[in-house]
Design an enzyme around this catalytic site. Structure first.
Site: not given
Length: 180
Positions: A40, A121
């Site tokens: 995620h 990220h």
């Protein structure tokens, strides 16, 4: 409850991200690699809180339309005992605006807000030991092009179930009335 706000990905994107995870695992000497279902993009880490209803209201005030994200580049955060390895994202004004709105809403509602700059990220692994001669630019350049249309933001719960880190979606807010 340990909570965070995240962008979740389609099955197709999860398959591509997990393939990158497996490839990294095959290159590494050791590490703890992210499971497919846990991949995620974290927008905000809340931590321990029982104020889920207030968090849902913060999400419901977010404005903006769905937008594309492009996964781009590979990098590491150096850590003693092994690095955190991640995939980066191409700069996205829509993502930055969404993060800014979320942070401001959380702060107004009295939640803690990260003060460091937002560095979006996707974590592939933690405590990763990469072999001598591993070329991060080459590794990143050999990955397939990955894009995702962001249509929703999710409130997530993090817990250990039978010793495994497990993320559960508690609430999903759809951007601009789109269908997730």
């Amino acid at each position: 409850m340990r909570l965070f706000v995240a962008i979740l990905f389609s099955d197709h994107t999860l398959d591509q991200l997990f393939a990158a995870c497996r490839r990294l695992r095959d290159c590494a000497g050791r590490g703890s690699f992210t499971r497919r279902e846990n991949l995620h993009l974290t927008l905000a880490f809340i931590g321990e809180s029982g104020r889920e209803d207030e968090l849902c209201r913060v999400l419901e005030k977010l404005e903006g339309e769905p937008f594309p994200l492009w996964v781009e580049g590979f990098g590491t955060f150096r850590r003693e005992g092994g690095d955190i390895c991640w995939l980066g994202l191409r700069r996205s004004e829509a993502l930055l605006a969404l993060h800014r709105q979320l942070s401001e809403g959380l702060e107004r509602a009295g939640f803690p807000v990260e003060r460091r700059p937002f560095r979006p990220h996707l974590t592939l692994g933690r405590q990763v030991l990469l072999p001598r001669g591993f070329d991060p630019r080459r590794f990143g350049g050999e990955l397939p092009k990955i894009t995702e249309r962001v249509e929703a933001v999710s409130l997530m719960k993090s817990e250990r179930i039978d010793g495994r880190l497990t993320y559960t979606e508690l609430y999903r807010y759809t951007l601009g009335g789109a269908r997730p």
